[in-house]
Design a protein around this motif. Structure first.
Motif, PDB file in Angstrom:
ATOM      1  N   GLN A  28      37.183   0.608  54.342  1.00  0.00           N
ATOM      2  CA  GLN A  28      37.965   1.459  53.308  1.00  0.00           C
ATOM      3  C   GLN A  28      37.795   0.938  51.929  1.00  0.00           C
ATOM      4  O   GLN A  28      37.935   1.880  50.779  1.00  0.00           O
ATOM      5  N   GLU A  29      37.885  -0.408  51.494  1.00  0.00           N
ATOM      6  CA  GLU A  29      37.762  -0.790  50.364  1.00  0.00           C
ATOM      7  C   GLU A  29      36.465  -1.641  50.315  1.00  0.00           C
ATOM      8  O   GLU A  29      36.520  -2.650  51.160  1.00  0.00           O
ATOM      9  N   PRO A  36      37.896   1.539  46.340  1.00  0.00           N
ATOM     10  CA  PRO A  36      38.283   2.231  47.593  1.00  0.00           C
ATOM     11  C   PRO A  36      37.484   3.492  47.863  1.00  0.00           C
ATOM     12  O   PRO A  36      36.969   4.106  46.895  1.00  0.00           O
ATOM     13  N   GLU A  57      40.543   8.959  47.683  1.00  0.00           N
ATOM     14  CA  GLU A  57      41.886   9.353  48.817  1.00  0.00           C
ATOM     15  C   GLU A  57      41.530  10.543  49.331  1.00  0.00           C
ATOM     16  O   GLU A  57      41.869  10.716  50.630  1.00  0.00           O
ATOM     17  N   SER A  69      42.291  12.177  53.580  1.00  0.00           N
ATOM     18  CA  SER A  69      43.433  13.247  53.789  1.00  0.00           C
ATOM     19  C   SER A  69      43.508  14.092  54.860  1.00  0.00           C
ATOM     20  O   SER A  69      44.641  14.623  55.270  1.00  0.00           O
TER      21      SER A  69
END
Ligand code: SAM
Length: 248
Positions: free
Chosen positions: A194-195, A200, A203, A207
């Motif tokens: 995710q990072e 990152p 977003e 979602s």
């Protein structure tokens, strides 16, 4: 499985048949080849030579460096390939050539939708013009640079076609959402972690909102195309523009 008559088949005329299937023998294309989803025939142009040295080339008329593939030998090789009993009639006959029309995804899609082309691989300084005209060869380029021969160009063209054939990419992937399919480059892709090195994943992609993800991807694809390929972007913008009466 598809029957032998309707299987997509590439026939390649080359001085180096041992270069085939080469990279097309592995991964998606290789598995599909082994399971009969498509077929490949590499034919040696030299088999159509008539002298005892099996010569295929000669010096250029008018002088200059290098050698040229002879019209009579290449024409005989094309005719022999066309005379194979189960060969597809009226298939596209391509000549890989830096002088040709640049290969595009839309031409690839057309070729993949047919029963497969005959592909001539040039060598030396190229091919005698009379066989290009006499056998109605469509010259196809894979880019504005010069390779030593047409084989690598033919492998690229066949690979691009084969991955679009039914059953080759499987259900998980599809050619419909890729670069060039809508005249745009593809949006950026991300996966785990995710990072990564402080960056990152955007977003919005996490979602779960499919409409927002789709809108983000469309906007990114447009921005990338505008920045990296202004030539493609200009075509896209032109297509969107309503036709005015002065457009002719
Ligand atoms: N003398 C030729 C010219 O200047 O246009 C180049 C010949 S090249 C050394 C030999 C063969 O490689 C060509 O006949 C063609 O089949 C193939 N070839 C080279 N570059 C290519 C490209 N960009 N796209 C497709 N085929 C290419």
């Amino acid at each position: 499985m598809t029957s032998n008559e309707t299987i997509w088949r590439a026939t390649v005329l080359t001085l180096f048949p041992e270069m085939f299937p080469g990279p097309l023998g592995v991964s998606l294309a290789g598995k599909a080849l082994a399971s009969g989803l498509w077929a490949l025939e590499a034919r040696d142009i030299r088999d159509s030579a008539t002298d005892r040295h099996r010569s295929v080339d000669d010096t250029p008329a008018g002088g200059g460096p290098g050698m040229v593939l002879r019209a009579d030998v290449l024409a005989a090789a094309i005719d022999a390939a066309d005379a194979v009993p189960d060969c597809v009639k009226d298939r596209p006959r391509l000549l890989m050539s830096p002088r040709g029309r640049p290969l595009t995804q839309s031409r690839v899609m057309e070729l993949a939708a047919g029963l497969g082309p005959l592909i001539v691989c040039g060598r030396f300084e190229g091919v005698d013009q009379r066989v290009i005209a006499g056998r109605a060869l469509e010259e196809v380029s894979i880019g504005d640079y010069v390779l030593s021969g047409g084989e690598i160009a033919a492998l690229a063209l066949i690979d691009a076609c084969v991955r679009l054939l039914p059953g080759v990419m499987g259900k998980l992937a599809s050619g419909a959402d890729e670069s060039f399919s809508d005249g745009l480059l593809e949006y950026p892709q991300y996966t785990r972690p995710q990072e990564f090195e402080g960056q990152p994943i955007p977003e919005i992609l996490l979602s779960g909102d499919h409409a927002k993800v789709a809108a983000w991807r469309q906007a990114e694809a447009e921005a990338l195309t505008r920045a990296k390929r202004p030539d493609l972007w200009a075509i896209k913008v032109n297509q969107k523009r309503p036709k005015s009466t002065t457009d002719g």
